[in-house]
Design a protein around this motif. Structure first.
Motif, PDB file in Angstrom:
ATOM      1  N   VAL A  59       0.850  -1.185   0.000  1.00 44.57           N
ATOM      2  CA  VAL A  59       0.000   0.000   0.000  1.00 44.57           C
ATOM      3  C   VAL A  59       0.894   1.246   0.000  1.00 44.57           C
ATOM      4  O   VAL A  59       1.229   1.784   1.047  1.00 44.57           O
ATOM      5  N   PRO A  60       1.305   1.728  -1.172  1.00 48.60           N
ATOM      6  CA  PRO A  60       2.191   2.892  -1.221  1.00 48.60           C
ATOM      7  C   PRO A  60       1.488   4.216  -0.932  1.00 48.60           C
ATOM      8  O   PRO A  60       2.123   5.193  -0.590  1.00 48.60           O
ATOM      9  N   VAL A  61       0.175   4.274  -1.062  1.00 51.98           N
ATOM     10  CA  VAL A  61      -0.571   5.513  -0.862  1.00 51.98           C
ATOM     11  C   VAL A  61      -1.669   5.262   0.151  1.00 51.98           C
ATOM     12  O   VAL A  61      -2.427   4.304   0.020  1.00 51.98           O
ATOM     13  N   ARG A  62      -1.742   6.158   1.128  1.00 47.74           N
ATOM     14  CA  ARG A  62      -2.760   6.018   2.170  1.00 47.74           C
ATOM     15  C   ARG A  62      -3.528   7.322   2.320  1.00 47.74           C
ATOM     16  O   ARG A  62      -2.947   8.400   2.269  1.00 47.74           O
ATOM     17  N   PHE A  63      -4.829   7.190   2.521  1.00 42.84           N
ATOM     18  CA  PHE A  63      -5.685   8.332   2.843  1.00 42.84           C
ATOM     19  C   PHE A  63      -6.125   8.153   4.290  1.00 42.84           C
ATOM     20  O   PHE A  63      -6.640   7.102   4.653  1.00 42.84           O
ATOM     21  N   ASP A  64      -5.902   9.186   5.112  1.00 43.65           N
ATOM     22  CA  ASP A  64      -6.321   9.062   6.511  1.00 43.65           C
ATOM     23  C   ASP A  64      -7.729   9.618   6.683  1.00 43.65           C
ATOM     24  O   ASP A  64      -8.256  10.285   5.788  1.00 43.65           O
ATOM     25  N   PRO A  65      -8.365   9.360   7.814  1.00 41.79           N
ATOM     26  CA  PRO A  65      -9.755   9.801   8.013  1.00 41.79           C
ATOM     27  C   PRO A  65      -9.956  11.314   8.017  1.00 41.79           C
ATOM     28  O   PRO A  65     -11.089  11.783   7.935  1.00 41.79           O
ATOM     29  N   LEU A  66      -8.867  12.077   8.085  1.00 45.56           N
ATOM     30  CA  LEU A  66      -8.995  13.531   8.027  1.00 45.56           C
ATOM     31  C   LEU A  66      -8.854  14.072   6.605  1.00 45.56           C
ATOM     32  O   LEU A  66      -8.932  15.272   6.381  1.00 45.56           O
ATOM     33  N   GLY A  67      -8.607  13.199   5.640  1.00 47.10           N
ATOM     34  CA  GLY A  67      -8.506  13.610   4.244  1.00 47.10           C
ATOM     35  C   GLY A  67      -7.088  13.783   3.743  1.00 47.10           C
ATOM     36  O   GLY A  67      -6.881  13.992   2.549  1.00 47.10           O
ATOM     37  N   ALA A  68      -6.096  13.729   4.617  1.00 47.26           N
ATOM     38  CA  ALA A  68      -4.707  13.858   4.189  1.00 47.26           C
ATOM     39  C   ALA A  68      -4.276  12.557   3.499  1.00 47.26           C
ATOM     40  O   ALA A  68      -4.911  11.518   3.643  1.00 47.26           O
ATOM     41  N   ALA A  69      -3.173  12.635   2.747  1.00 48.99           N
ATOM     42  CA  ALA A  69      -2.727  11.467   1.993  1.00 48.99           C
ATOM     43  C   ALA A  69      -1.217  11.394   1.938  1.00 48.99           C
ATOM     44  O   ALA A  69      -0.522  12.381   2.184  1.00 48.99           O
ATOM     45  N   THR A  70      -0.715  10.230   1.588  1.00 48.85           N
ATOM     46  CA  THR A  70       0.696  10.061   1.266  1.00 48.85           C
ATOM     47  C   THR A  70       0.898  10.689  -0.109  1.00 48.85           C
ATOM     48  O   THR A  70       0.180  10.329  -1.047  1.00 48.85           O
ATOM     49  N   PRO A  71       1.830  11.624  -0.269  1.00 48.27           N
ATOM     50  CA  PRO A  71       2.058  12.176  -1.617  1.00 48.27           C
ATOM     51  C   PRO A  71       2.404  11.032  -2.579  1.00 48.27           C
ATOM     52  O   PRO A  71       3.169  10.137  -2.249  1.00 48.27           O
ATOM     53  N   PHE A  72       1.843  11.106  -3.762  1.00 45.57           N
ATOM     54  CA  PHE A  72       1.877   9.969  -4.668  1.00 45.57           C
ATOM     55  C   PHE A  72       1.870  10.453  -6.108  1.00 45.57           C
ATOM     56  O   PHE A  72       1.254  11.464  -6.425  1.00 45.57           O
ATOM     57  N   ALA A  73       2.549   9.723  -6.977  1.00 47.27           N
ATOM     58  CA  ALA A  73       2.473   9.968  -8.422  1.00 47.27           C
ATOM     59  C   ALA A  73       2.639   8.644  -9.142  1.00 47.27           C
ATOM     60  O   ALA A  73       3.473   7.821  -8.766  1.00 47.27           O
ATOM     61  N   ALA A  74       1.841   8.438 -10.145  1.00 44.12           N
ATOM     62  CA  ALA A  74       1.932   7.238 -10.975  1.00 44.12           C
ATOM     63  C   ALA A  74       1.785   7.654 -12.428  1.00 44.12           C
ATOM     64  O   ALA A  74       1.048   8.598 -12.744  1.00 44.12           O
ATOM     65  N   GLU A  75       2.494   6.959 -13.294  1.00 46.42           N
ATOM     66  CA  GLU A  75       2.406   7.224 -14.723  1.00 46.42           C
ATOM     67  C   GLU A  75       1.564   6.139 -15.371  1.00 46.42           C
ATOM     68  O   GLU A  75       1.802   4.956 -15.157  1.00 46.42           O
ATOM     69  N   VAL A  76       0.598   6.565 -16.151  1.00 44.19           N
ATOM     70  CA  VAL A  76      -0.244   5.653 -16.926  1.00 44.19           C
ATOM     71  C   VAL A  76       0.084   5.905 -18.382  1.00 44.19           C
ATOM     72  O   VAL A  76      -0.060   7.022 -18.872  1.00 44.19           O
ATOM     73  N   GLU A  77       0.559   4.860 -19.073  1.00 41.87           N
ATOM     74  CA  GLU A  77       0.942   5.059 -20.469  1.00 41.87           C
ATOM     75  C   GLU A  77       0.389   3.970 -21.369  1.00 41.87           C
ATOM     76  O   GLU A  77       0.144   2.851 -20.941  1.00 41.87           O
ATOM     77  N   GLY A  78       0.233   4.364 -22.624  1.00 41.09           N
ATOM     78  CA  GLY A  78      -0.261   3.456 -23.638  1.00 41.09           C
ATOM     79  C   GLY A  78      -0.484   4.213 -24.934  1.00 41.09           C
ATOM     80  O   GLY A  78      -0.853   5.381 -24.922  1.00 41.09           O
ATOM     81  N   GLY A  79      -0.209   3.566 -26.044  1.00 35.46           N
ATOM     82  CA  GLY A  79      -0.427   4.197 -27.341  1.00 35.46           C
ATOM     83  C   GLY A  79       0.455   5.387 -27.595  1.00 35.46           C
ATOM     84  O   GLY A  79       0.070   6.300 -28.312  1.00 35.46           O
TER      85      GLY A  79
END
Length: 174
Positions: free
Chosen positions: A134-154
């Motif tokens: 679980v690299p990204v987490r959202f806590d009950p207060l709305g904060a999150a682990t900073p995260f970036a992912a690349e989606v590629e195709g075509g």
């Protein structure tokens, strides 16, 4: 060869019948050209209706972003930590229970989703987190682990990012 006139029928010779049907057989040049124009229009419409592979990558990036927003909302509403679970084949979400991470397996939108063919998702940030379930987490207060992912195709690539405040953005890389 002549037909005999019987009971009010008129005589007609065989060559006259052959001339009548042979003049109506086949297509004219105009009819053949009209068929080619119609086939060309249908082929053009089919080509325009088929989405480009880059559009599929963009749609998948937008889908991931929408599901991340929903995961954040779910975390706040249920007062539980919700996390993203990524694999090479797809992604899903889980909730942090007393016993550890439990995948969300109901029929809702946070269940596991396999990536379509020719679409790849790669974790960019947080660096060094590739091995975590679980690299990204959202806590009950709305904060999150900073995260970036690349989606590629075509030949196109899109970055889906989540800030520490939990806001989700999608941007085109190429």
């Amino acid at each position: 060869m002549a037909l005999k006139a019987e009971k009010g029928l008129t005589q007609m010779s065989a060559p006259a019948i052959d001339q009548q049907t042979s003049s109506q057989a086949g297509f004219t040049l105009l009819e053949a050209l009209m068929v080619l124009v119609i086939v060309g229009l249908l082929a053009g419409a089919a080509a325009l209706a088929t989405p480009a592979p880059s559009a599929r990558a963009e749609a998948e990036a937008e889908r991931l972003a929408a599901r991340l927003v929903l995961a954040r909302q779910d975390s706040v509403l249920r007062n539980r930590v919700v996390g993203l679970m990524m694999t090479d084949q797809g992604y899903g979400f889980g909730r942090l229970e007393a016993t550890g991470w439990a995948p969300i397996e109901d029929a809702g939108p946070l269940r596991y989703r396999a990536l379509p063919d020719a679409i790849e998702a790669t974790l960019l940030e947080p660096e060094g987190q590739e091995g975590l379930a679980v690299p990204v987490r959202f806590d009950p207060l709305g904060a999150a682990t900073p995260f970036a992912a690349e989606v590629e195709g075509g030949g196109a690539a899109f970055v889906v990012s989540v800030s520490a405040a939990g806001t989700v953005d999608v941007g085109r890389v190429r």
